[in-house]
Design an enzyme around this catalytic site. Structure first.
Site, PDB file in Angstrom:
ATOM      1  N   ARG A   1       0.583 -38.523  69.941  1.00 32.94           N
ATOM      2  CA  ARG A   1       1.187 -37.187  70.008  1.00 32.94           C
ATOM      3  C   ARG A   1       2.501 -37.172  69.233  1.00 32.94           C
ATOM      4  O   ARG A   1       3.255 -38.137  69.276  1.00 32.94           O
ATOM      5  CB  ARG A   1       1.476 -36.839  71.477  1.00 32.94           C
ATOM      6  CG  ARG A   1       0.273 -36.282  72.190  1.00 32.94           C
ATOM      7  CD  ARG A   1       0.490 -36.154  73.671  1.00 32.94           C
ATOM      8  NE  ARG A   1       1.788 -35.573  74.059  1.00 32.94           N
ATOM      9  CZ  ARG A   1       2.095 -35.247  75.304  1.00 32.94           C
ATOM     10  NH1 ARG A   1       1.220 -35.434  76.272  1.00 32.94           N
ATOM     11  NH2 ARG A   1       3.270 -34.750  75.601  1.00 32.94           N
TER      12      ARG A   1
ATOM     13  N   ARG B   1       1.055 -44.783  74.048  1.00 31.38           N
ATOM     14  CA  ARG B   1       0.002 -43.834  74.397  1.00 31.38           C
ATOM     15  C   ARG B   1      -0.758 -43.331  73.155  1.00 31.38           C
ATOM     16  O   ARG B   1      -0.159 -42.968  72.157  1.00 31.38           O
ATOM     17  CB  ARG B   1       0.651 -42.654  75.124  1.00 31.38           C
ATOM     18  CG  ARG B   1      -0.304 -41.604  75.587  1.00 31.38           C
ATOM     19  CD  ARG B   1       0.252 -40.877  76.758  1.00 31.38           C
ATOM     20  NE  ARG B   1       1.233 -39.871  76.389  1.00 31.38           N
ATOM     21  CZ  ARG B   1       1.781 -39.038  77.265  1.00 31.38           C
ATOM     22  NH1 ARG B   1       1.474 -39.112  78.551  1.00 31.38           N
ATOM     23  NH2 ARG B   1       2.664 -38.142  76.875  1.00 31.38           N
TER      24      ARG B   1
HETATM   25  P1  AMP Z   1       3.783 -32.600  78.607  1.00 35.39           P
HETATM   26  O1  AMP Z   1       2.453 -32.784  77.966  1.00 35.39           O
HETATM   27  O2  AMP Z   1       3.694 -32.017  79.981  1.00 35.39           O
HETATM   28  O3  AMP Z   1       4.630 -33.854  78.556  1.00 35.39           O
HETATM   29  O4  AMP Z   1       4.573 -31.510  77.737  1.00 35.39           O
HETATM   30  C1  AMP Z   1       4.871 -31.698  76.365  1.00 35.39           C
HETATM   31  C2  AMP Z   1       5.969 -30.730  75.938  1.00 35.39           C
HETATM   32  O5  AMP Z   1       5.527 -29.385  76.129  1.00 35.39           O
HETATM   33  C3  AMP Z   1       7.266 -30.841  76.713  1.00 35.39           C
HETATM   34  O6  AMP Z   1       8.125 -31.843  76.201  1.00 35.39           O
HETATM   35  C4  AMP Z   1       7.851 -29.437  76.524  1.00 35.39           C
HETATM   36  O7  AMP Z   1       8.398 -29.276  75.230  1.00 35.39           O
HETATM   37  C5  AMP Z   1       6.610 -28.571  76.602  1.00 35.39           C
HETATM   38  N1  AMP Z   1       6.302 -28.168  77.998  1.00 35.39           N
HETATM   39  C6  AMP Z   1       5.232 -28.542  78.762  1.00 35.39           C
HETATM   40  N2  AMP Z   1       5.278 -27.975  79.964  1.00 35.39           N
HETATM   41  C7  AMP Z   1       6.401 -27.213  79.980  1.00 35.39           C
HETATM   42  C8  AMP Z   1       7.015 -26.388  80.957  1.00 35.39           C
HETATM   43  N3  AMP Z   1       6.492 -26.215  82.183  1.00 35.39           N
HETATM   44  N4  AMP Z   1       8.177 -25.765  80.614  1.00 35.39           N
HETATM   45  C9  AMP Z   1       8.733 -25.896  79.390  1.00 35.39           C
HETATM   46  N5  AMP Z   1       8.215 -26.682  78.436  1.00 35.39           N
HETATM   47  C10 AMP Z   1       7.050 -27.333  78.714  1.00 35.39           C
END
Ligand code: AMP
Length: 215
Positions: free
Chosen positions: A160, A127
């Site tokens: 990322r 990605r």
């Molecule tokens: P994502 O982009 O949704 O994959 O999120 C990236 C990172 O942000 C995750 O691995 C968590 O560390 C944090 N994160 C995102 N959404 C949440 C959530 N609802 N609760 C806790 N951590 C979150």
């Protein structure tokens, strides 16, 4: 439409959310995007969140819940929204139900985007995101015409921090342990819908619309 998108990291939730936004003109609330924006802005919250994100762990519930509560009350959410990457565990799901009940709202559906685990690793390691317009690419399946450069805006593509292999393994484990149980949570509430997340992006989107009964 008030929708929760469920699915492992790399299942394509963000991609489908963006297509739903275009079609229905409702906002996407991505806790991952909100957290990354706080990290980029260098706020205290962002600094705290980054220590968890870099390890592939969940950021504390209190931080995320506060952010969602603020966002969901804004005017553009009145007609609906797509929650992407939230809730991530049962505590967050229960808090969301409570938050919505207090606002006189309820969810229409929780849509689970399902992709076999063996495909997720390749999707995540490949990605790349455009720093200019957030367009997503994948160096394995959906490469830009020129390496490292966005087809749409010529912005620079980046990976990322948490899409590195060690962190991905941890994120997938966290998903299985903490987030996957939400599939049963929403099934028991009678609002679970599922769609296969492999294949052509537009075909998946057609299935999403059909599954939601809006196609
Ligand atoms: P994502 O982009 O949704 O994959 O999120 C990236 C990172 O942000 C995750 O691995 C968590 O560390 C944090 N994160 C995102 N959404 C949440 C959530 N609802 N609760 C806790 N951590 C979150």
């Amino acid at each position: 439409m008030k929708l929760v998108l469920l699915g492992a990291p790399g299942a394509g939730k963000g991609t489908q959310a963006k297509k739903l936004i275009e079609k229905f003109g409702i906002p996407q609330i991505s806790t991952g995007d909100l957290l990354r924006a706080a990290v980029a802005a260098g706020t205290e919250l962002g600094k705290e969140a980054k220590t968890y994100m870099d390890k592939g762990e969940l950021v504390p519930d209190s931080v995320v819940l506060g952010m969602v509560q603020e966002r969901i009350k804004q005017d553009d959410c009145k007609e609906g929204y797509i929650l992407d990457g939230f809730p991530r565990n049962t505590v967050q799901a229960e808090a969301l139900d409570k938050m919505l009940a207090e606002l006189g709202m309820s969810l229409d559906a929780a849509l689970s985007v399902e992709v076999p685990t063996e495909d997720l690793m390749k999707r995540l390691t490949g990605r790349r995101t455009c720093a200019g317009c957030n367009q997503m690419y994948n160096i394995h399946f959906q490469a830009p015409a020129e390496e490292g450069k966005c087809d749409k805006c010529s912005g620079e593509l980046f990976q990322r921090d948490d899409d590195k292999e060690e962190t991905i393994t941890k994120r997938l484990e966290v998903y299985q342990e903490q987030t996957a149980p939400l599939i049963d949570y929403y099934r028991e509430k009678g609002i679970l819908k599922s769609v296969t997340g492999t294949g052509d992006i537009d075909e998946i989107f057609q299935n999403v619309l059909q599954t939601l009964g809006v196609g």
